[in-house]
Design an enzyme around this catalytic site. Structure first.
Site, PDB file in Angstrom:
ATOM      1  N   ARG A  31     -49.901  13.241  -9.755  1.00  0.00           N
ATOM      2  CA  ARG A  31     -48.991  13.566  -9.040  1.00  0.00           C
ATOM      3  C   ARG A  31     -49.488  14.148  -7.727  1.00  0.00           C
ATOM      4  NH1 ARG A  31     -45.962  16.805 -10.337  1.00  0.00           N
ATOM      5  NH2 ARG A  31     -46.268  17.146 -12.502  1.00  0.00           N
ATOM      6  N   TYR A 208     -49.984   5.280  -8.440  1.00  0.00           N
ATOM      7  CA  TYR A 208     -50.275   5.872  -9.343  1.00  0.00           C
ATOM      8  C   TYR A 208     -49.298   6.763 -10.017  1.00  0.00           C
ATOM      9  CZ  TYR A 208     -52.837   8.242 -13.688  1.00  0.00           C
ATOM     10  OH  TYR A 208     -53.119   8.840 -14.855  1.00  0.00           O
ATOM     11  N   LYS A 217     -39.355  10.031 -11.855  1.00  0.00           N
ATOM     12  CA  LYS A 217     -39.293  12.026 -11.676  1.00  0.00           C
ATOM     13  C   LYS A 217     -38.279  11.734  -9.783  1.00  0.00           C
ATOM     14  CE  LYS A 217     -42.687  13.711 -14.746  1.00  0.00           C
ATOM     15  NZ  LYS A 217     -42.127  14.001 -15.773  1.00  0.00           N
ATOM     16  N   HIS A 239     -35.671  18.211 -16.285  1.00  0.00           N
ATOM     17  CA  HIS A 239     -37.096  17.748 -17.153  1.00  0.00           C
ATOM     18  C   HIS A 239     -36.936  17.957 -19.232  1.00  0.00           C
ATOM     19  CE1 HIS A 239     -42.232  17.811 -16.706  1.00  0.00           C
ATOM     20  NE2 HIS A 239     -41.652  16.879 -16.891  1.00  0.00           N
ATOM     21  N   SER A 265     -46.295  21.488 -18.183  1.00  0.00           N
ATOM     22  CA  SER A 265     -47.499  20.748 -18.748  1.00  0.00           C
ATOM     23  C   SER A 265     -48.559  21.475 -19.796  1.00  0.00           C
ATOM     24  CB  SER A 265     -48.634  19.849 -17.564  1.00  0.00           C
ATOM     25  OG  SER A 265     -49.162  21.151 -17.609  1.00  0.00           O
ATOM     26  N   CYS A 267     -48.126  21.973 -23.124  1.00  0.00           N
ATOM     27  CA  CYS A 267     -47.703  23.030 -24.196  1.00  0.00           C
ATOM     28  C   CYS A 267     -46.827  21.788 -25.035  1.00  0.00           C
ATOM     29  CB  CYS A 267     -45.740  23.143 -23.411  1.00  0.00           C
ATOM     30  SG  CYS A 267     -46.915  25.052 -22.319  1.00  0.00           S
ATOM     31  N   ASP A 293     -39.188  12.992 -22.225  1.00  0.00           N
ATOM     32  CA  ASP A 293     -39.798  13.199 -20.351  1.00  0.00           C
ATOM     33  C   ASP A 293     -38.520  14.322 -19.880  1.00  0.00           C
ATOM     34  OD1 ASP A 293     -41.314  14.264 -19.286  1.00  0.00           O
ATOM     35  OD2 ASP A 293     -40.799  12.267 -17.630  1.00  0.00           O
ATOM     36  N   ARG A 395     -53.257   7.792 -19.131  1.00  0.00           N
ATOM     37  CA  ARG A 395     -52.053   7.683 -19.399  1.00  0.00           C
ATOM     38  C   ARG A 395     -52.226   6.199 -20.368  1.00  0.00           C
ATOM     39  NH1 ARG A 395     -47.999  11.802 -18.305  1.00  0.00           N
ATOM     40  NH2 ARG A 395     -48.905  12.891 -16.985  1.00  0.00           N
TER      41      ARG A 395
END
Length: 654
Positions: A31, A208, A217, A239, A265, A267, A293, A395
């Site tokens: 991102r 991407y 998002k 989120h 991120s 975690c 997510d 990913r």
């Protein structure tokens, strides 16, 4: 078509049926936060404090900007209509020589009155393939769009690299210059075309992930978060993962609990979403996944907050995912229909990244397409080499329905009633394994001041802390102060709102050891079990234990069925030995007089002050109460000066 162009490479069909490897341009791998804009009504500000005035050591930066910077100025930005004009100019002729695809889609189950429709146009086959997995598409979406007065979000996407007649294309087209990429969200109608509605997304230059899959998002968080706060019937777009925990005691009916969780991120969010119950609890407990997510959350007729997953697929980070850390995710990939981006590949068509297996396989090709040479490398060099096989943000994209632990209700249109919200960050000290916030307002403050440590892949020093409010910093689609107030308002509107918890799987010993105190992964279920037991007590009308720390209620080792050394207490299945000790008492400690708490509260105050006049009295009151609890526990009395003088200017210390 995708294979012929060189963008997709088929994998071994015996290992991953109908699955493909994709390699992006090295400059287009994540991102683009610095190039993400939320353009609202004129004179509406996302933040009160200019970017240049934010202290560099505070660990906070804008999640989105309101407009492109004006040349020669650090803080001046183009206004919304200037941004719209700029994007219209960028899109003129941008798809020349390419195929334009039209993707009608739905975020949210089509059987739900809460689903949101969109139409994305794009010149990227990568986008078409991924949207087919991540959103609902097909004839039923077209039927919904044909209904009278059906609203859809216009989503414009282009790689921004037109082709001249006869020009050969590249496998991954994009704009190489970062300042020529734009991911712009408009939350006010175009004056020249008001019939298209108040919202639109325009993204150009990047192909991407979240920059290009505009239902994810862009729509499901940034646009949806504003819709949720400003529509007549309030709701939330967060989120968050969604979990279903079922307890079936012997000889008793099953009891169901639903939890959501927000994590920055790195975690463990996806691993928790697909957590496997340890063997010592598997006879009576089961955990299934409704989403990993995003959660859309609405209030039902009983005053409960209910969550649904607007997505149809998983878009997970590959590195670190393995049969040991997330067996359910691995099984979902192996079921086929999976798209892998920027991972390594073996000569026989298998994929690989660091952590997938203990040993690196032979004959690897890295994510750049370069064969990996291991001859003559020592153990340390091999370990470093493993980090380069897959891009850190590589990913896998796979349908939700293929996950073995997917819940039967994952596609339910009405959502599921939430028993607990979880916030979690990566903290090596201070924050205990878990605590229950004293009340809704303190829970909102806990989420608003959520902090986590940078990982080695980031551009700040490893271990440095950054603020990521509600894990939503890059995804809030309007003013941050109003976003916090919306959380407070939802607690007032929903009389049966869930409790709020904070977790930390990453605490370490103070003696400088690198090892984590907590085993994590499946053992995190012990925390979920304790939370469910408190939820059941609340349902039954039984009194809950009182807060035992200034943060709130921290469980005892016994609450987690562990002794003080972290050894399991209770019967074990036949043939199973007790898991290794986990240092239970250390990870549950809260020392209110530790001077580090003074600095923590100072940092929280400095962060909240960035909101300026947008910081509400409700948030100030919640912060003052937290300070009072630490003062009552013996922390340095000079801390009292941090309290907000209610009704005064927020930048003024008491």
């Amino acid at each position: 078509m995708c294979e012929m162009s060189g963008m997709f490479m088929a994998l071994n069909p015996y290992l991953y049926p109908r699955s493909y490897l994709i390699r992006s341009h090295p400059g287009d791998t994540a991102r683009s936060e610095a190039r993400t804009f939320v353009c609202g009504p004129m004179n509406e500000k996302l933040y009160q404090v200019p970017l240049s005035a934010i202290p560099k050591d505070l660990g906070f930066g804008y999640g989105c900007r309101a407009g492109e910077s004006v040349s020669g100025s650090k803080d001046a930005e183009l206004n919304t209509e200037q941004m719209r004009e700029l994007l219209y100019h960028e899109f003129t002729g941008c798809m020349a020589g390419r195929t334009m695809w039209i993707v009608p889609f739905s975020m949210g189950p089509l059987n739900s009155e809460f689903c949101k429709l969109g139409i994305e146009i794009s010149d990227s086959p990568y986008v078409v393939a991924h949207m087919y997995t991540m959103a609902r598409t097909g004839i039923e979406v077209l039927k919904r769009l044909s209904a009278p007065n059906a609203y859809f979000l216009p989503c414009w996407h282009s790689v921004g690299l037109p082709l001249t007649p006869g020009e050969k294309d590249v496998p991954w087209p994009c704009r190489k210059e970062n300042n020529r990429k734009f991911i712009a969200h408009f939350t006010t109608a175009d004056p020249s075309c008001p019939e298209m509605g108040p919202y639109s997304v325009m993204s150009i230059g990047s192909g991407y992930g979240g920059n290009a899959l505009l239902g994810k998002k862009c729509y499901a968080l940034r646009i949806a978060s504003r819709m949720a706060a400003f529509e007549p019937v309030k709701w939330m777009a967060e989120h968050m993962l969604i979990l279903h925990v079922r307890h079936t005691p012997k000889g008793a009916p099953a009891k169901d609990y639903f939890l959501t969780g927000a994590f920055p991120s790195a975690c463990g969010k996806t691993n928790l979403a697909m957590v496997e119950v340890p063997r010592e609890f598997a006879d009576e407990w089961k955990v299934t996944c409704l989403g990993d997510d995003i959660a859309w959350i609405r209030m039902d007729t009983q005053g409960r907050l209910c969550a649904l997953n607007p997505e149809a697929g998983f878009f997970g980070v590959a590195p670190g995912t393995s049969n040991e850390s997330n067996g359910n995710a691995m099984a979902a990939m192996r079921a086929g229909n999976t798209l892998f981006t920027n991972v390594g590949v073996t000569r026989d068509g298998d994929v690989w990244w660091k952590g997938k297996s203990p040993e690196m396989p032979e004959h690897l090709i890295d994510w750049h397409g370069v064969p990996v040479e291991t001859h003559g490398l020592d153990k340390e060099a091999l370990s470093k080499l493993q980090n380069t096989i897959a891009q850190p943000n590589s990913r896998y994209t796979t349908p939700c329905v293929q996950c073995p632990s997917v819940d039967p209700l994952w596609n339910a249109g009405e959502g599921v009633p939430i028993d607990a919200f979880l916030f979690g960050g990566r903290r090596r000290s201070l924050t205990p394994l878990v605590f229950r916030c004293p009340d809704w307002e303190d829970g909102v403050l806990t989420g608003a001041t959520l902090r986590s440590e940078q990982t080695a892949a980031a551009d700040r020093p490893e271990g440095s802390l950054f603020f990521d409010p509600m894990a939503m910093r890059p995804f809030i689609g309007y003013n941050m102060g109003k976003y916090f107030d919306h959380w407070l308002e939802m607690g007032r509107l929903a009389p049966n709102h869930p409790d709020i918890y904070c977790v930390n799987w990453f605490r370490r010993a103070k003696e400088g050891k690198k090892d984590f105190l907590w085993a994590g992964f499946g053992q995190n279920f012990r925390v979920l079990r304790w939370i469910c037991e408190l939820a059941q007590a609340k349902r039954d009308g039984r009194p809950l234990p009182q807060a035992n720390t200034p943060l709130g209620l921290v469980p005892t080792c016994q609450d987690l069925l562990l002794d003080r050394e972290g050894v399991h207490v209770g019967p074990l299945p036949a043939g199973m030995t007790a898991p290794k000790p986990m240092g239970c008492s250390c990870i549950l400690e809260v020392t209110p007089t530790d001077p580090e708490w003074h600095q923590e509260l100072l940092d929280e105050r400095a962060f909240l002050d960035l909101l300026g006049s947008d910081l509400s009295e409700g948030m100030k009151t919640a912060y003052n109460r937290r300070v009072d609890r630490f003062l009552a526990s013996g922390l340095d009395q000079t801390l009292a000066r941090l309290k907000y003088p209610l009704g005064a200017h927020p930048m003024q210390l008491a």
